[in-house]
Design an enzyme around this catalytic site. Structure first.
Site, mmCIF file in Angstrom:
data_model
loop_
_atom_site.group_PDB
_atom_site.id
_atom_site.type_symbol
_atom_site.label_atom_id
_atom_site.label_comp_id
_atom_site.label_asym_id
_atom_site.label_seq_id
_atom_site.Cartn_x
_atom_site.Cartn_y
_atom_site.Cartn_z
ATOM 1 N N LEU A 4 -2.096 1.749 1.368
ATOM 2 C CA LEU A 4 -2.102 0.612 0.485
ATOM 3 C C LEU A 4 -3.391 0.006 0.317
ATOM 4 C CD1 LEU A 4 0.747 1.199 2.313
ATOM 5 C CD2 LEU A 4 1.134 -1.126 0.995
ATOM 6 N N TYR A 20 -9.077 -0.026 -12.588
ATOM 7 C CA TYR A 20 -8.102 0.039 -11.586
ATOM 8 C C TYR A 20 -6.950 1.049 -11.988
ATOM 9 C CZ TYR A 20 -4.389 -2.277 -8.823
ATOM 10 O OH TYR A 20 -3.331 -2.545 -7.822
ATOM 11 N N ARG A 68 6.833 -10.583 -17.364
ATOM 12 C CA ARG A 68 6.633 -9.701 -16.042
ATOM 13 C C ARG A 68 7.854 -9.425 -15.255
ATOM 14 N NH1 ARG A 68 3.159 -8.906 -18.895
ATOM 15 N NH2 ARG A 68 0.960 -8.903 -18.763
#
Ligand SMILES: NC(=O)c1ccc[n+]([C@@H]2O[C@H](COP(=O)([O-])OP(=O)(O)OC[C@H]3O[C@@H](n4cnc5c(N)ncnc54)[C@H](O)[C@@H]3O)[C@@H](O)[C@H]2O)c1
Length: 308
Positions: free
Chosen positions: A73, A142, A209
């Site tokens: 993570l 990213y 979102r």
């Protein structure tokens, strides 16, 4: 289960450590932040904290030795700033993940579970909700790195039998999320609502979102550690979208007053809508999100209030 959480001091990572410990698992952590978890109750034993970087094979080996499952993570970059240094993003994130995979193979790790990004790997959606087979056209370095790591995990499974699972996470919120980071609209908005500052909205507030509570994300990670099924890549979202304006209205209900906000010009990279289809995770992981937006916001307000 003996597991390692890389990035275990962070927002999702520290919640995940707490979740895994509550399930009775043994947890070790590698984080460059050291033993400073973002949430309380992340009671990883002092000997199980390794302070270091996932870009170092030695640091990775120290934490991964003897672990069955590795949850990866840690990320050195954020979506909105990653295009400033794509080379650095690639070298650290992809290079680090490849070192992790090589070690996992060498040390006999049973499965690697990787935190990917449902908000960036797909790019501009051509259909909503976005299912896992949707085209992947990331608009930032990213997202490209996340996707490349997913592909390398598939390659490692094919070549070396290293098992893996990928969670393409939507927009998590909840305790442990810093309101001062450049990621996480809910954390920033709640902090401003609680301190009486004006919320700044990019665009007219219609951008949609998919927000889900961090404990739902942690439950998905735990399921992904030992599920058995044909797929390895799963969307992890709430199953519904909220506009920024709806988020502000819900915050107003939660704090019990109007919240000052103003609209700024929209940003080029903000796609109008991103909502993930979560049917695959429901069917195969036996997972579904449990915490509604309003109750999740109430819990986050009470966590943030302790720092005011
Ligand atoms: N928060 C989100 O909105 C979101 C959405 C989708 C995916 N993700 C992904 O989930 C993962 C966790 O996100 P988060 O929000 O908890 O982030 P975070 O920044 O709160 O936590 C990341 C942790 O990784 C650590 N870290 C960073 N670089 C490191 C390095 N080189 N070596 C060791 N540790 C390092 C940091 O110290 C931090 O504790 C990341 O991979 C992120 O890309 C996050």
């Amino acid at each position: 289960m003996r597991c390692a959480v890389i990035g275990g001091a962070g927002f999702i990572g520290s919640n995940l450590c707490r979740h895994l410990l509550a399930l009775g698992h043994h947890v070790r952590v590698l984080d460059r932040a050291g033993a400073k978890p973002a949430v309380d109750g992340c009671d990883v034993a002092a000997d199980d904290w390794v302070s270091g970087s996932f870009t170092s094979a030695d640091d990775l080996a120290r934490v991964m030795q003897g672990c069955e499952v590795v949850f990866h993570l840690a990320s050195t970059s954020l979506p909105h700033t990653s295009n400033d240094d794509p080379l650095g993003d690639m070298e650290s994130n992809i290079g680090g993940a490849l070192r992790l995979m090589a070690l996992a193979r060498e040390l006999g790790v049973r499965r690697v579970v990787f935190a990917s990004s449902g908000g960036t790997v797909y790019g501009q959606p051509v259909a909503i909700p976005i299912h896992e087979g949707h085209p992947t056209e990331p608009m930032c370095a990213y997202g490209i790195s996340k996707l490349a790591i997913e592909k390398y995990l598939a390659l490692y499974q094919e070549l070396h039998g290293l098992d893996y699972a990928v969670l393409r996470i939507a927009n998590p919120y909840g305790p442990g999320q810093s309101p001062f980071s450049k990621q996480g609209a809910i954390a920033v908005f709640l902090h401003k609502a609680l301190t009486g500052e004006t919320i700044e909205v990019w665009g007219d507030g219609s951008v949609i979102r998919d927000y889900l509570h961090v404990s739902d994300v942690c439950a998905a990670f735990a399921r992904a550690a030992d599920h058995d099924g044909p797929h390895r890549v799963f969307n992890v979202g709430s199953g519904r979208g909220y506009s920024i304006n709806e988020i502000i209205e819900t915050i107003e209900r939660v704090v019990g007053r109007r919240v000052a906000h103003r609209y700024l010009p929209g940003r080029r990279f903000d796609v109008p809508s991103n909502v993930l289809c979560i049917e695959r995770a429901r069917a195969e992981l036996g997972w579904c999100p449990d915490i509604g937006l309003e109750s999740g916001l109430r819990e986050t307000v009470s966590w943030q209030s302790r720092f005011l």
